[in-house]
Design a protein around this motif. Structure first.
Motif, mmCIF file in Angstrom:
data_model
loop_
_atom_site.group_PDB
_atom_site.id
_atom_site.type_symbol
_atom_site.label_atom_id
_atom_site.label_comp_id
_atom_site.label_asym_id
_atom_site.label_seq_id
_atom_site.Cartn_x
_atom_site.Cartn_y
_atom_site.Cartn_z
ATOM 1 N N MET A 128 0.892 -1.063 0.244
ATOM 2 C CA MET A 128 -0.089 -0.327 -0.107
ATOM 3 C C MET A 128 1.242 1.054 0.224
ATOM 4 S SD MET A 128 -3.339 0.684 0.007
ATOM 5 C CE MET A 128 -4.491 2.325 0.601
ATOM 6 N N ASN A 129 1.767 1.160 0.819
ATOM 7 C CA ASN A 129 2.977 2.356 0.666
ATOM 8 C C ASN A 129 3.467 2.695 -0.441
ATOM 9 O OD1 ASN A 129 2.092 3.687 3.566
ATOM 10 N ND2 ASN A 129 4.039 2.962 4.449
ATOM 11 N N LEU A 130 3.958 1.583 -1.100
ATOM 12 C CA LEU A 130 4.697 1.594 -2.702
ATOM 13 C C LEU A 130 4.094 1.931 -3.320
ATOM 14 C CD1 LEU A 130 7.370 0.899 -3.868
ATOM 15 C CD2 LEU A 130 6.662 -1.149 -4.533
ATOM 16 N N LYS A 131 2.377 1.987 -3.329
ATOM 17 C CA LYS A 131 1.621 2.519 -4.370
ATOM 18 C C LYS A 131 1.155 4.061 -4.151
ATOM 19 C CE LYS A 131 -2.552 0.272 -6.496
ATOM 20 N NZ LYS A 131 -3.796 -0.086 -6.579
ATOM 21 N N LYS A 132 1.442 4.380 -2.693
ATOM 22 C CA LYS A 132 1.017 5.822 -2.472
ATOM 23 C C LYS A 132 2.238 6.492 -2.605
ATOM 24 C CE LYS A 132 -0.204 8.300 1.943
ATOM 25 N NZ LYS A 132 -0.477 8.441 3.405
ATOM 26 N N ASN A 133 3.714 5.993 -2.895
ATOM 27 C CA ASN A 133 4.742 6.806 -2.811
ATOM 28 C C ASN A 133 4.719 6.885 -4.755
ATOM 29 O OD1 ASN A 133 5.312 6.985 -0.322
ATOM 30 N ND2 ASN A 133 7.045 5.502 -0.285
ATOM 31 N N ALA A 134 4.445 5.979 -5.437
ATOM 32 C CA ALA A 134 4.239 6.091 -6.658
ATOM 33 C C ALA A 134 3.541 6.955 -7.043
ATOM 34 C CB ALA A 134 4.024 4.504 -7.566
ATOM 35 N N TRP A 135 2.435 7.666 -6.868
ATOM 36 C CA TRP A 135 1.384 8.547 -6.990
ATOM 37 C C TRP A 135 1.588 9.649 -6.140
ATOM 38 C CZ3 TRP A 135 -2.249 8.526 -10.153
ATOM 39 C CH2 TRP A 135 -2.911 7.409 -10.653
ATOM 40 N N TRP A 136 2.796 9.800 -5.244
ATOM 41 C CA TRP A 136 2.875 10.847 -5.097
ATOM 42 C C TRP A 136 4.397 11.249 -6.114
ATOM 43 C CZ3 TRP A 136 1.899 15.125 -2.291
ATOM 44 C CH2 TRP A 136 1.075 14.559 -0.978
ATOM 45 N N LEU A 137 4.975 10.526 -6.055
ATOM 46 C CA LEU A 137 6.095 10.607 -7.471
ATOM 47 C C LEU A 137 5.700 10.824 -9.319
ATOM 48 C CD1 LEU A 137 8.969 10.682 -8.467
ATOM 49 C CD2 LEU A 137 8.764 7.965 -8.417
ATOM 50 N N VAL A 138 4.858 10.172 -9.262
ATOM 51 C CA VAL A 138 3.712 11.185 -10.602
ATOM 52 C C VAL A 138 3.154 12.494 -10.473
ATOM 53 C CG1 VAL A 138 1.899 10.632 -11.711
ATOM 54 C CG2 VAL A 138 2.992 8.229 -11.312
ATOM 55 N N LEU A 139 2.500 12.734 -9.249
ATOM 56 C CA LEU A 139 2.364 13.838 -8.509
ATOM 57 C C LEU A 139 2.805 14.367 -9.117
ATOM 58 C CD1 LEU A 139 -0.164 15.652 -8.089
ATOM 59 C CD2 LEU A 139 0.404 15.521 -5.554
ATOM 60 N N VAL A 140 4.443 14.571 -8.153
ATOM 61 C CA VAL A 140 5.368 15.825 -8.361
ATOM 62 C C VAL A 140 6.120 15.669 -9.746
ATOM 63 C CG1 VAL A 140 7.689 15.495 -7.532
ATOM 64 C CG2 VAL A 140 5.966 14.938 -6.140
ATOM 65 N N ILE A 141 5.941 14.722 -10.420
ATOM 66 C CA ILE A 141 6.455 14.790 -12.032
ATOM 67 C C ILE A 141 5.046 15.407 -12.674
ATOM 68 C CG2 ILE A 141 6.834 13.014 -13.863
ATOM 69 C CD1 ILE A 141 8.067 11.353 -11.636
ATOM 70 N N ILE A 142 4.694 15.087 -12.111
ATOM 71 C CA ILE A 142 3.263 16.356 -12.859
ATOM 72 C C ILE A 142 3.434 17.657 -12.462
ATOM 73 C CG2 ILE A 142 0.965 16.842 -13.649
ATOM 74 C CD1 ILE A 142 0.121 13.787 -13.404
ATOM 75 N N VAL A 143 3.537 17.744 -11.341
ATOM 76 C CA VAL A 143 3.543 19.805 -10.641
ATOM 77 C C VAL A 143 4.567 20.466 -11.426
ATOM 78 C CG1 VAL A 143 3.624 20.727 -9.347
ATOM 79 C CG2 VAL A 143 1.876 19.283 -9.177
ATOM 80 N N SER A 144 6.076 19.380 -11.876
ATOM 81 C CA SER A 144 7.332 19.796 -11.890
ATOM 82 C C SER A 144 7.299 20.627 -13.345
ATOM 83 C CB SER A 144 7.848 18.809 -12.072
ATOM 84 O OG SER A 144 8.410 18.978 -10.086
ATOM 85 N N GLY A 145 6.482 18.760 -14.316
ATOM 86 C CA GLY A 145 6.850 19.419 -16.020
ATOM 87 C C GLY A 145 5.655 20.650 -15.930
ATOM 88 N N ILE A 146 4.489 20.665 -15.002
ATOM 89 C CA ILE A 146 3.412 22.787 -15.550
ATOM 90 C C ILE A 146 4.322 23.033 -15.465
ATOM 91 C CG2 ILE A 146 1.540 23.053 -14.221
ATOM 92 C CD1 ILE A 146 0.305 20.278 -13.926
ATOM 93 N N ILE A 147 5.220 23.063 -14.008
ATOM 94 C CA ILE A 147 5.812 25.034 -13.402
ATOM 95 C C ILE A 147 6.682 25.206 -14.537
ATOM 96 C CG2 ILE A 147 7.701 25.709 -11.330
ATOM 97 C CD1 ILE A 147 5.773 23.540 -10.166
ATOM 98 N N ALA A 148 7.387 23.858 -15.345
ATOM 99 C CA ALA A 148 8.464 24.569 -16.097
ATOM 100 C C ALA A 148 8.212 25.041 -16.943
ATOM 101 C CB ALA A 148 9.370 22.914 -16.392
ATOM 102 N N GLY A 149 6.998 24.145 -17.620
ATOM 103 C CA GLY A 149 6.350 24.545 -18.669
ATOM 104 C C GLY A 149 5.613 25.684 -18.976
#
Length: 197
Positions: free
Chosen positions: A1-22
């Motif tokens: 469960m923790n692994l799944k939660k960490n993966a979602w956080w990682l995806v969210l961080v990547i998306i937000v970083s991409g939006i900011i960079a864009g």
């Protein structure tokens, strides 16, 4: 469960970083933060018009996020009296150029009729048509020859004379009109003709 939660956080961080960079990239390319107003401060001897003629075409219309500061500083550095350039952004459309100028300290007689303006730190600023009467004139028994701007004179007697003038105490009330250096011996003369050895 923790692994799944960490993966979602990682995806969210990547998306937000991409939006900011864009967003930053878009702002750096858009006219929303384009430089419209340029202010010049700190210059005394170099005319504002000269600075604007050099910097304006390189800066106007550029984004405040990514202006070509290096190119502008290099171009302005071709002016012999400009020592350094700093830039300050004032969002959304203003850029301030802060100029620091060399302060001419003396006239240095070269070979023949050549006269050079020299800054307080010993930097040769430029060759001039005639000596500035408000500054002391430094002569050497053996002329330095042709000097290059933006460098210190290579001859020792000129260095001794510059050092002498640069280290006069503030409390010293006399001004010198002429300083002559011969093999390291300094002779200074005031405008009234008084001599100091």
């Amino acid at each position: 469960m923790n692994l799944k939660k960490n993966a979602w956080w990682l995806v969210l961080v990547i998306i937000v970083s991409g939006i900011i960079a864009g967003g930053i990239f878009w702002l750096s390319q858009s006219s929303l933060l384009a430089i419209e107003d340029i202010e010049v401060v700190g210059n005394i001897d170099v005319p504002t018009e000269t600075i604007m003629d050099t910097a304006g075409p390189l800066l106007r219309g550029q984004s405040l996020l990514n202006p070509p500061f290096d190119r502008v500083a290099d171009a302005l550095g071709q002016q012999p009296l400009i020592e350094s350039v700093e830039f300050e952004r004032s969002f959304p459309h203003t850029l301030r150029i802060r100029i620091r100028e060399y302060r001419p300290a003396l006239n240095l007689k070269g070979a023949g009729d050549a006269v050079y303006l020299v800054a307080t730190d010993g930097t040769v600023l430029m060759q001039v048509e005639g000596a500035d009467p408000s500054l002391p004139t430094l002569t050497t028994a053996e002329p330095c020859g042709e000097l290059e701007s933006d460098a210190a004179p290579g001859c020792g007697d000129a260095q001794d004379g510059i050092s002498f003038l640069a280290h006069i105490p503030v409390s010293f009330t006399y001004q010198f009109a002429l300083v002559t250096v011969d093999n390291g011996m300094v002779h200074a003369q005031t405008p009234t003709g008084a001599h100091v050895l």
